[in-house]
Design a protein around this motif. Structure first.
Motif, short mmCIF file in Angstrom:
data_model
loop_
_atom_site.label_atom_id
_atom_site.label_comp_id
_atom_site.label_asym_id
_atom_site.label_seq_id
_atom_site.Cartn_x
_atom_site.Cartn_y
_atom_site.Cartn_z
N UNK A 260 -18.58 38.36 94.50
CA UNK A 260 -17.71 39.43 95.00
C UNK A 260 -16.50 39.62 94.09
N UNK A 261 -15.92 38.52 93.61
CA UNK A 261 -14.78 38.62 92.68
C UNK A 261 -15.23 39.22 91.35
N UNK B 192 -10.51 41.99 95.75
CA UNK B 192 -9.48 41.90 94.73
C UNK B 192 -8.58 40.71 95.04
N UNK B 193 -8.66 39.70 94.21
CA UNK B 193 -7.77 38.56 94.34
C UNK B 193 -8.27 37.50 95.31
N UNK C 280 -10.59 35.25 100.36
CA UNK C 280 -10.48 34.24 101.41
C UNK C 280 -10.60 34.87 102.79
N UNK C 281 -9.96 36.03 102.98
CA UNK C 281 -10.02 36.71 104.27
C UNK C 281 -11.43 37.21 104.57
N UNK D 55 -7.21 28.33 98.25
CA UNK D 55 -7.35 27.23 97.30
C UNK D 55 -8.81 27.03 96.89
N UNK D 56 -9.72 27.11 97.87
CA UNK D 56 -11.14 26.97 97.54
C UNK D 56 -11.62 28.10 96.65
N UNK D 57 -11.17 29.32 96.96
CA UNK D 57 -11.56 30.46 96.14
C UNK D 57 -11.11 30.25 94.70
N UNK D 58 -9.86 29.80 94.54
CA UNK D 58 -9.35 29.56 93.20
C UNK D 58 -10.12 28.48 92.46
N UNK D 59 -10.47 27.42 93.18
CA UNK D 59 -11.23 26.33 92.56
C UNK D 59 -12.60 26.81 92.09
N UNK D 60 -13.28 27.57 92.94
CA UNK D 60 -14.62 28.05 92.58
C UNK D 60 -14.55 29.03 91.42
N UNK D 61 -13.55 29.91 91.44
CA UNK D 61 -13.43 30.92 90.39
C UNK D 61 -13.14 30.27 89.04
#
Length: 328
Positions: free
Chosen positions: A16-17, A23-24, A29-30, A37-43
């Motif tokens: 999706x990102x 976006x972002x 996350x929503x 934090x998880x989204x950032x780690x995966x990205x």
């Protein structure tokens, strides 16, 4: 969530990102119900190592039996709900290679393409030609047609002693690919002699679930007067009122005496049994071998007259999964 389900979730979030559907980190996350934090780690893992950065680390290479029932359920659900493209592991279709990648990323098991093919067949999968669906199709409109609108049409037709006919039109082109396939030695493509002329005839047909078939073959443009004349002919030959079901072609907004017209949901040709007659016609009439328009029209009429004498085949169109609701 099981470990396999978490892996599928990671793939969905990153896809999706990557595609811009979200976006972002916050919006991702929503949408997916995870932490920023998880989204950032995966990205970051994806940016650093590609898809391998999202792969399960606890698995090991091994045979298909290492995939337990729970993980199989997750894999099959992912294949049913998403395309490889949406999970960043391939194109639009679930090929054996795409399934190899899905299994490796989600459950950490390495398999060959041949092994995956055997594994899929063992669990009831077969290679199939995908059905086409328009992006513009509105599922809510299709559901309303199946659950409310068509049952109401059927009830009225029964109370009036009327028939229900499904109408569609198609064109036969002499420059279309020859129908079917032919066996030949490897590396020696079979050749079929065809005409180099660009010929076309139009066919309008109507079918009823009890095996009736009406048709007309013509060379002029498909217009409202042509459609109205055909409907008048159908009503005359049926000898009673006819409820006609058609797609939303602009011409189909016309009407005729003794005929009540009903329009199907937009972009939903799979709901029309007459589409199966069109496919049958194109498979069995080799338009590429006709040298004149008259010959092409003759071959089309000959095939359709044969189908008129074979109501069991016409009834068979209505047994296809997507049109069984139309059996009256």
């Amino acid at each position: 969530m099981s470990p396999a389900e978490r892996e599928v979730l990671r793939l969905r979030v990153v896809a999706a990102l990557e595609s811009g559907r979200v976006e972002g980190y916050r919006q991702a996350a929503e949408v997916f119900g995870v932490s920023e934090r998880s989204v950032g780690t995966w990205w970051r893992a994806y940016r650093r190592e590609g898809r391998d950065g999202l792969a399960t680390r606890t698995g090991r290479p091994g045979p298909a039996e290492l995939i337990n029932a729970a993980d199989r359920g997750t894999l099959f659900t992912a294949m049913a709900d998403y395309t490889p493209e949406e999970l960043l592991i391939g194109g639009p279709l679930w090929t054996r290679q795409a399934v190899v990648e899905l299994i490796r990323l989600v459950v950490g098991v390495d398999m060959t393409e041949q092994g995956v093919g055997l594994w899929l067949r063992r669990h009831g999968f077969t290679p199939q030609r995908p059905a086409r669906r328009a992006y513009e199709q509105q599922p809510a409109a299709v559901r309303a047609w199946l659950d409310e609108q068509y049952p109401a049409i059927e009830t009225r037709a029964k109370s009036e002693g009327a028939a229900i006919a499904w109408v569609d039109q198609c064109g036969l082109h002499s420059d279309a690919a020859p129908p079917g396939r032919s066996w030949a030695p490897k590396g020696r493509t079979p050749i079929m002699r065809v005409t180099g002329k660009r010929l076309r005839v139009n066919v309008m047909s109507a079918v009823a679930s009890r095996g009736a078939l009406w048709f007309t073959v013509f060379t002029e443009r498909f217009t409202a007067p042509v459609f109205t004349a055909f409907l008048d002919r159908v009503a005359s030959q049926a000898g009673r009122k006819v409820h006609v079901v058609a797609d939303r072609h602009p011409v189909h907004r016309s009407n005729a005496d003794r005929v009540e017209l009903h329009l199907m949901p937009g972009y939903s040709p799979e709901l029309n049994p007459d589409e199966l007659l069109n496919a049958d016609l194109k498979r069995n009439v080799n338009a590429s071998r006709a040298h004149t328009v008259d010959r092409l029209a003759h071959e089309s009429r000959r095939f359709l007259r044969r189908r008129q004498r074979q109501p069991h085949i016409v009834r068979g169109y209505f047994r296809a999964p997507h049109v069984r609701y139309a059996i009256m």
